[in-house]
Design an enzyme around this catalytic site. Structure first.
Site, PDB file in Angstrom:
ATOM      1  CG  MET A 256      -1.923  -1.192   1.148  1.00 44.41           C
ATOM      2  SD  MET A 256      -3.461  -0.928   2.017  1.00 44.41           S
ATOM      3  CE  MET A 256      -2.877  -0.652   3.667  1.00 44.41           C
TER       4      MET A 256
ATOM      5  CG  ASN B 227       4.568   5.425   4.436  1.00 41.95           C
ATOM      6  OD1 ASN B 227       4.498   5.077   5.598  1.00 41.95           O
ATOM      7  ND2 ASN B 227       5.288   6.465   4.086  1.00 41.95           N
TER       8      ASN B 227
ATOM      9  CG  HIS C  36       6.986  -2.181   2.181  1.00 39.87           C
ATOM     10  ND1 HIS C  36       6.879  -1.054   2.966  1.00 39.87           N
ATOM     11  CD2 HIS C  36       5.770  -2.790   2.242  1.00 39.87           C
ATOM     12  CE1 HIS C  36       5.659  -0.974   3.464  1.00 39.87           C
ATOM     13  NE2 HIS C  36       4.963  -2.015   3.053  1.00 39.87           N
TER      14      HIS C  36
ATOM     15  CE  LYS D 171       7.955 -16.719   8.058  1.00 38.29           C
ATOM     16  NZ  LYS D 171       8.848 -17.473   8.961  1.00 38.29           N
TER      17      LYS D 171
HETATM   18  O1  PAF Z   1      -0.187  -5.871   3.586  1.00 37.09           O
HETATM   19  C1  PAF Z   1      -0.600  -4.937   2.863  1.00 37.09           C
HETATM   20  O2  PAF Z   1       0.094  -3.922   2.652  1.00 37.09           O
HETATM   21  C2  PAF Z   1      -1.986  -5.024   2.256  1.00 37.09           C
HETATM   22  O3  PAF Z   1      -2.861  -5.671   3.105  1.00 37.09           O
HETATM   23  C3  PAF Z   1      -1.984  -5.661   0.853  1.00 37.09           C
HETATM   24  C4  PAF Z   1      -1.542  -7.112   0.903  1.00 37.09           C
HETATM   25  C5  PAF Z   1      -1.067  -4.891  -0.077  1.00 37.09           C
HETATM   26  C6  PAF Z   1      -3.399  -5.634   0.281  1.00 37.09           C
HETATM   27  O4  PAF Z   1      -3.881  -4.324   0.167  1.00 37.09           O
END
Ligand code: PAF
Length: 279
Positions: free
Chosen positions: A26, A28, A33, A145
């Site tokens: 999402m 940010n 990430h 996780k």
């Molecule tokens: O973990 C997230 O950032 C969200 O739940 C996802 C998997 C991108 C779905 O919007």
């Protein structure tokens, strides 16, 4: 890095790829990430990330409108991490008409813990992930996780719908003091940020109690809730669960401790797999 804003652009760009490896986000973006993107890179022939703040997984009182949107720095970070394709649709591109057809995951798993405190959350997550999967058509997808229950839900959905996608879990990325990285950490004041590590410490304390042979799960959970509440947190849950299905554990089960708690107005979640089974 190619940026696709529409499903058509994405599909034509990925037409030649046999094995896209996908990291949905999402935005940010933080080091957690980017670690998922680096983990995905050797698993496919094109590394695809998505940025989409999914309205369907937010309750009306939650932070959809204020969720941090950091487009320029996200793009720079993804480029530096070696992402090949970024899918960044706006709401009209992903949901051109109201998304009334939704994925309703198994309530036995979806209505527990996060699903209990955020009703409908996993319907929103599974619906958008299913749709993103249809757009990207990955052969492998990497999920953190840190969102333990989410990872389990996605694995279950993929299995039940026989989607030809391998789901890979990425380890939780932590700050030096042990706080799990999260986009919502940015909401914390300096004082709250210093306190926030207590959530992972509470999980560590639960793990230590299990290692010491504690068998009374209810007492152990109550102690953990109380210790955070005394420090000014509002805990939703601190629980010990069976790793296989997140149900109450029996002796001999492999365990995970999971927590969600509010510090000021920020809700944080974390979890810890425990190496010792319940005595
Ligand atoms: O973990 C997230 O950032 C969200 O739940 C996802 C998997 C991108 C779905 O919007």
């Amino acid at each position: 890095m190619y940026i696709a804003k529409t499903i058509d652009e994405l599909r034509s760009h990925l037409a030649g790829s046999q094995r896209p490896a996908f990291v949905p986000t999402m935005g940010n973006l933080h080091d957690g990430h980017l670690a998922l993107v680096r983990q995905a890179k050797p698993l496919g022939d094109a590394t695809v990330a998505s940025i989409f703040v999914n309205r369907l997984q937010f309750l009306p009182h939650e932070d959809f409108d204020t969720y941090p949107r950091t487009w320029e720095s996200d793009c720079e970070k993804l480029r530096a991490a070696g992402c090949d394709v970024l899918f960044a649709p706006d709401e009209k591109a992903l949901y051109p008409e109201p998304q009334t057809c939704k994925v309703h995951p198994d309530p036995v798993l979806a209505d527990l813990l996060e699903g209990h405190f955020r009703p409908g959350f996993f319907i929103g997550v599974c619906t958008v992930v299913m749709k993103l999967f249809q757009c990207v058509q990955p052969r492998v997808a990497v999920f953190g996780k840190k969102d333990y229950q989410q990872l389990m839900m996605i694995r279950h959905m993929v299995r039940q719908f026989a989607l030809p996608i391998e789901i890979v879990g990425g380890e939780t990325f932590r700050a030096d003091d042990g706080l799990a990285l999260s986009s919502r950490n940015g909401y914390l004041s300096a004082t709250e940020r210093a306190e926030a590590v207590q959530l992972s410490k509470a999980l560590q304390a639960m793990a230590e109690a299990v290692r010491a042979g504690e068998r009374d799960v209810a007492a152990l959970e109550a102690r953990a809730m109380q210790s955070l509440a005394q420090r000014g947190w509002q805990p939703d849950y601190l629980v010990l669960r069976r790793r296989a299905d997140l149900q109450a554990p029996q002796a001999g089960d492999a365990l995970v401790a999971l927590a969600a708690a509010r510090l000021g107005s920020t809700r944080l979640i974390d979890n810890l797999e425990i190496d010792t089974p319940l005595a």
